[in-house]
Write a protein that holds these residues in place. Sequence first.
Motif, PDB file in Angstrom:
ATOM      1  N   TYR A  87       0.791  -1.228   0.000  1.00 23.38           N
ATOM      2  CA  TYR A  87       0.000   0.000   0.000  1.00 23.38           C
ATOM      3  C   TYR A  87       0.825   1.281   0.000  1.00 23.38           C
ATOM      4  N   TYR A  88       2.059   1.205   0.495  1.00 27.37           N
ATOM      5  CA  TYR A  88       2.822   2.450   0.604  1.00 27.37           C
ATOM      6  C   TYR A  88       3.239   3.008  -0.760  1.00 27.37           C
ATOM      7  N   ILE A  89       3.151   2.179  -1.815  1.00 24.31           N
ATOM      8  CA  ILE A  89       3.502   2.701  -3.155  1.00 24.31           C
ATOM      9  C   ILE A  89       2.446   2.365  -4.211  1.00 24.31           C
ATOM     10  N   THR A  90       1.206   2.267  -3.793  1.00 20.31           N
ATOM     11  CA  THR A  90       0.131   1.941  -4.753  1.00 20.31           C
ATOM     12  C   THR A  90       0.086   2.920  -5.923  1.00 20.31           C
ATOM     13  N   THR A  91       0.028   4.211  -5.611  1.00 22.85           N
ATOM     14  CA  THR A  91      -0.134   5.192  -6.695  1.00 22.85           C
ATOM     15  C   THR A  91       1.087   5.223  -7.618  1.00 22.85           C
ATOM     16  N   PRO A  92       2.326   5.255  -7.089  1.00 21.30           N
ATOM     17  CA  PRO A  92       3.471   5.198  -8.014  1.00 21.30           C
ATOM     18  C   PRO A  92       3.466   3.948  -8.899  1.00 21.30           C
ATOM     19  N   ILE A  93       3.031   2.807  -8.351  1.00 18.59           N
ATOM     20  CA  ILE A  93       3.020   1.581  -9.170  1.00 18.59           C
ATOM     21  C   ILE A  93       1.995   1.707 -10.302  1.00 18.59           C
ATOM     22  N   ILE A  94       0.783   2.120  -9.959  1.00 18.06           N
ATOM     23  CA  ILE A  94      -0.263   2.210 -10.995  1.00 18.06           C
ATOM     24  C   ILE A  94       0.111   3.275 -12.035  1.00 18.06           C
ATOM     25  N   THR A  95       0.645   4.396 -11.551  1.00 15.12           N
ATOM     26  CA  THR A  95       1.033   5.460 -12.486  1.00 15.12           C
ATOM     27  C   THR A  95       2.150   4.976 -13.415  1.00 15.12           C
ATOM     28  N   LYS A  96       3.104   4.250 -12.849  1.00 19.44           N
ATOM     29  CA  LYS A  96       4.204   3.741 -13.686  1.00 19.44           C
ATOM     30  C   LYS A  96       3.670   2.811 -14.777  1.00 19.44           C
ATOM     31  N   ILE A  97       2.779   1.901 -14.390  1.00 19.64           N
ATOM     32  CA  ILE A  97       2.251   0.958 -15.391  1.00 19.64           C
ATOM     33  C   ILE A  97       1.517   1.729 -16.497  1.00 19.64           C
ATOM     34  N   LEU A  98       0.672   2.676 -16.078  1.00 20.81           N
ATOM     35  CA  LEU A  98      -0.142   3.376 -17.079  1.00 20.81           C
ATOM     36  C   LEU A  98       0.701   4.283 -17.977  1.00 20.81           C
ATOM     37  N   LEU A  99       1.717   4.913 -17.380  1.00 22.08           N
ATOM     38  CA  LEU A  99       2.516   5.845 -18.175  1.00 22.08           C
ATOM     39  C   LEU A  99       3.586   5.143 -19.005  1.00 22.08           C
ATOM     40  N   ARG A 100       4.205   4.113 -18.422  1.00 21.14           N
ATOM     41  CA  ARG A 100       5.414   3.598 -19.069  1.00 21.14           C
ATOM     42  C   ARG A 100       5.346   2.161 -19.547  1.00 21.14           C
ATOM     43  N   MET A 101       4.275   1.437 -19.180  1.00 22.38           N
ATOM     44  CA  MET A 101       4.227   0.029 -19.595  1.00 22.38           C
ATOM     45  C   MET A 101       3.001  -0.207 -20.462  1.00 22.38           C
ATOM     46  N   GLU A 102       3.069   0.371 -21.655  1.00 22.44           N
ATOM     47  CA  GLU A 102       1.916   0.343 -22.566  1.00 22.44           C
ATOM     48  C   GLU A 102       1.466  -1.057 -22.928  1.00 22.44           C
ATOM     49  N   ASN A 103       2.397  -2.012 -22.868  1.00 25.86           N
ATOM     50  CA  ASN A 103       2.039  -3.381 -23.247  1.00 25.86           C
ATOM     51  C   ASN A 103       1.132  -4.062 -22.230  1.00 25.86           C
ATOM     52  N   ILE A 104       1.060  -3.495 -21.048  1.00 23.04           N
ATOM     53  CA  ILE A 104       0.156  -4.073 -20.040  1.00 23.04           C
ATOM     54  C   ILE A 104      -1.241  -3.516 -20.271  1.00 23.04           C
ATOM     55  N   SER A 105      -2.161  -4.401 -20.634  1.00 23.66           N
ATOM     56  CA  SER A 105      -3.477  -3.918 -21.055  1.00 23.66           C
ATOM     57  C   SER A 105      -4.542  -4.042 -19.968  1.00 23.66           C
ATOM     58  N   GLU A 106      -4.299  -4.902 -18.968  1.00 25.22           N
ATOM     59  CA  GLU A 106      -5.297  -5.044 -17.895  1.00 25.22           C
ATOM     60  C   GLU A 106      -4.602  -5.146 -16.541  1.00 25.22           C
ATOM     61  N   ILE A 107      -5.246  -4.555 -15.542  1.00 29.44           N
ATOM     62  CA  ILE A 107      -4.678  -4.540 -14.192  1.00 29.44           C
ATOM     63  C   ILE A 107      -5.778  -4.947 -13.206  1.00 29.44           C
ATOM     64  N   TYR A 108      -5.482  -5.929 -12.379  1.00 26.79           N
ATOM     65  CA  TYR A 108      -6.417  -6.351 -11.311  1.00 26.79           C
ATOM     66  C   TYR A 108      -5.641  -6.264 -10.011  1.00 26.79           C
ATOM     67  N   VAL A 109      -5.962  -5.285  -9.184  1.00 21.96           N
ATOM     68  CA  VAL A 109      -5.154  -5.108  -7.988  1.00 21.96           C
ATOM     69  C   VAL A 109      -5.980  -4.849  -6.738  1.00 21.96           C
ATOM     70  N   MET A 110      -5.404  -5.323  -5.640  1.00 17.05           N
ATOM     71  CA  MET A 110      -5.954  -5.010  -4.324  1.00 17.05           C
ATOM     72  C   MET A 110      -5.256  -3.752  -3.846  1.00 17.05           C
ATOM     73  N   VAL A 111      -6.074  -2.784  -3.433  1.00 18.23           N
ATOM     74  CA  VAL A 111      -5.540  -1.519  -2.912  1.00 18.23           C
ATOM     75  C   VAL A 111      -6.373  -1.134  -1.684  1.00 18.23           C
ATOM     76  N   GLN A 112      -5.929  -0.131  -0.956  1.00 17.72           N
ATOM     77  CA  GLN A 112      -6.755   0.353   0.156  1.00 17.72           C
ATOM     78  C   GLN A 112      -8.109   0.784  -0.390  1.00 17.72           C
ATOM     79  N   LYS A 113      -9.144   0.531   0.396  1.00 21.82           N
ATOM     80  CA  LYS A 113     -10.509   0.833  -0.065  1.00 21.82           C
ATOM     81  C   LYS A 113     -10.639   2.294  -0.510  1.00 21.82           C
TER      82      LYS A 113
END
Length: 274
Positions: free
Chosen positions: A118-144
């Motif tokens: 949880y301490y880096i949820t937003t940086p992880i999601i932002t990194k995937i969306l900005l820099r890992m275009e090949n990843i087309s779907e994300i299923y993640v557990m995050v804080q509610k």
Amino acid sequence: MNNSNRKTKDIRLKKSLGQNFLQDQNIINKIIAVANVNNQEHVIEIGPGAGALTEFLIQDAGRLTCIEIDQRLITNLNNLYGDQEKFKLINEDFLNIQNEDLNFEDRVNNKVVANLPYYITTPIITKILLRMENISEIYVMVQKEVAQRITSEHGNKAYNSLSVFCQTLCETKYEFTVSKESFKPVPKVDSAIISLKRRSDVKIDIYKYEKFVQNCFKQKRKTLVNNLQTAYKLDKETIIKFLNDNDLQANVRAEQISIDKFAQIYNNFLLIIK
Ligand code: SAM
């Protein structure tokens, strides 16, 4: 395998690494069902921990790449899955991972499935969306609370720059809530599973767009005019005229603006800051 085989009894779990491990088999089954992985897919799991999800992901996926920062968990994971050709384990901080490390073979069949630290949820999601275009779907557990932010619509209290950024790039969905009692150790707050499916029709410069959206929400209590004025050093009249030309009132706040409208005003705003 059952929960007792996934024990990390010799390891003192680190709060600083967000190590709250899933214990509830019902929840694990629900996550696996929602992610719906098939053998044509390459799954990337961030933070496999003791392998609660890994055990099932490896059965369903064509390839599974796990990235775990904590060296103490590596031997156990290698012992469990290291002999399977489709399994790759990287002992690294996900934020340091490059696209080359993931050996993408196909543009569409790359999926992240993870119970995120949880301490880096937003940086992880932002990194995937900005820099890992090949990843087309994300299923993640995050804080509610973060799940609500990412998936909420304009006009809601939770709607902010992260909501706009994620929903511009993806279709997002709040899948289900997970009680904090499902983890060991029990964290302070409940969690939720969300999904993000990348849209194929996004034609904006997403780096500049992310910055623009952040600027719009910079000071939540201020109007959009004030936030844009501060960020782009434009005079007030120019911004008010710009908003009126885009069918917005002079006193509008960022949280009142829908995702589609944001994309529209961003494109038009580029013309006046040129
Ligand atoms: N997947 C396991 C589960 O569901 O029980 C563990 C989830 S736990 C919430 C988060 C995991 O992410 C931990 O194993 C932790 O060591 C790992 N982790 C923390 N920071 C990380 C980072 N920057 N990069 C990769 N893994 C990280």
